[in-house]
Design an enzyme around this catalytic site. Structure first.
Site, mmCIF file in Angstrom:
data_model
loop_
_atom_site.group_PDB
_atom_site.id
_atom_site.type_symbol
_atom_site.label_atom_id
_atom_site.label_comp_id
_atom_site.label_asym_id
_atom_site.label_seq_id
_atom_site.Cartn_x
_atom_site.Cartn_y
_atom_site.Cartn_z
ATOM 1 N N SER A 282 4.087 9.551 4.744
ATOM 2 C CA SER A 282 5.314 9.424 4.094
ATOM 3 C C SER A 282 4.313 9.106 2.390
ATOM 4 C CB SER A 282 4.349 7.613 4.382
ATOM 5 O OG SER A 282 5.082 6.868 3.233
ATOM 6 N N TYR B 114 -1.728 1.670 6.601
ATOM 7 C CA TYR B 114 -0.234 2.531 7.038
ATOM 8 C C TYR B 114 -0.055 3.847 6.213
ATOM 9 C CZ TYR B 114 4.082 4.052 6.611
ATOM 10 O OH TYR B 114 5.561 5.266 6.723
#
Length: 369
Positions: free
Chosen positions: A157, A182
């Protein structure tokens, strides 16, 4: 050197592409936004392949959307020359994963299963450890015992760049200061994959996605959640008072990038000590043209009106409020995709007008027809 010019001049394709025909391929997160589009693409483009999708079908996003995506995959499977198998299961279930690998002896694995969302990770950390770390470990372990495994591809990501102020973000930049759990799990995935590539000579490639959007996407992403709120007559919040830039990447560009990478695994080779040089790589997949959030919102509004989702006289100003930055978020994302273009001859090119138009038309058909 100006990075944009450098990217434009970088046309040499160095990777040798391997056909995916006849391969056994596992796609995790197959009912997710990216996973379902990838599965449908593989079913359309391959012959004599076995495409196995797995998804635990959580309700983080509406199940009706996941069922819709799976129906689209099934439609692609009906006319495909390859075989489609869907497994409802959890990648954190090690016996299940081991059984799947023993049954299908996968050549290529694309791990798109993960608990997504920066803000959600602040209040629900357990699910991120479960899926993003334990599940990822199970896949690595299964892959290292699979003699057929040719390429382990996984989603990272743009969140790993944290608060980096240097732009555009390059995979050469240090990413040791995540600003959300995350992001920390995604950086951990890259480290774990590197270790397994080194220890067991498993070719692995991580893909850092930049704000993926499009029809039937994640409802927690701004363009989708804003549309839902505007349709209901609620106000939308614009974070950091609108002083944000995002490198939005349309779903078709993401899928194109993934499929090219799948067939171009890092080369196995040994170093002077006779030990494997890790066949490991990480790439950005992003548009490379960050959009100002306020401009993006204006385009979204125009396309929602054009598609008939909202009436022409909708008072947008009365339904917007400027608010501070949220914890875990970052002001700018901006991808340097030079390496992706150099190695695979591909650069995302679908602009936000095209992408948001496709989304608005889909939204009208799905929710209002």
């Amino acid at each position: 050197m100006d990075n944009t010019e450098n990217t434009k001049k970088s046309k040499k394709i160095e990777k040798t592409s391997v056909s995916l025909d006849g391969k056994s391929i596992l796609v995790t997160g197959a009912a997710g936004f990216i996973g379902s589009n990838l599965c449908a693409r593989l079913l359309r483009d391959t012959q004599s392949a076995t495409i196995v999708g797995i998804d635990c079908m959580t309700d983080y996003n509406p199940l009706e959307l996941k069922e819709y995506r799976l129906r689209k995959v099934e439609e692609a499977a009906q006319s495909s020359k390859s075989h489609w198998v869907f497994i409802r299961g959890d990648i954190a279930d090690k016996p299940l994963i081991d059984e799947l690998f023993a049954t299908y002896r996968f050549h290529v694995l694309v791990n798109l299963a993960a608990q997504a969302g920066v803000r959600y990770s602040i209040d629900h950390p357990d699910v991120y450890i479960h899926s993003n770390l334990i599940g990822f470990y199970n896949l690595l372990e299964a892959a290292r015992h699979d003699d057929a495994m040719e390429h382990f591809v996984y989603a990272s990501s743009s969140s790993v760049y944290g608060g980096n102020k240097k732009v555009p973000f390059s995979t050469d930049d240090p990413v040791d200061h995540p600003v959300s759990l995350y992001a920390a799990t995604k950086k951990s995935n890259e480290l774990m994959a590197h270790a397994y590539s080194k220890l067991y000579n498993i070719p692995s490639t991580g893909l850092r996605f930049f704000t993926v959007y499009g029809p039937a996407g994640r409802t927690d992403m701004f363009y989708f959640s804003a549309t839902n709120r505007l349709v209901k007559g609620d106000s939308i919040q614009i974070f950091n008072y609108g002083n944000c830039k995002r490198d939005f990447t349309y779903i078709d560009d993401i899928v194109e990038g993934i499929t090219r990478v799948m067939g171009g695994a890092p080369e196995k080779q040994n170093g002077p000590d006779g030990l494997p040089i890790p066949p490991y790589a990480v790439y950005n997949i992003g548009g490379g043209t960050p959009e100002n959030l306020l401009d993006y919102i204006t385009t979204l509004q125009e396309e929602l009106v054009r598609a008939g989702v909202l009436p022409p006289d909708y008072d947008f100003d009365a339904h917007k409020s400027l608010v501070p930055m949220q914890p875990g978020d970052v002001p700018v994302t901006y991808a340097d995709s030079t390496a992706l273009e150099r190695d695979y001859g591909f650069r995302p090119e679908i602009n936000i007008r095209q992408g948001l138009r496709a989304f608005a038309e889909w939204y009208k058909a799905f929710y209002m027809s």
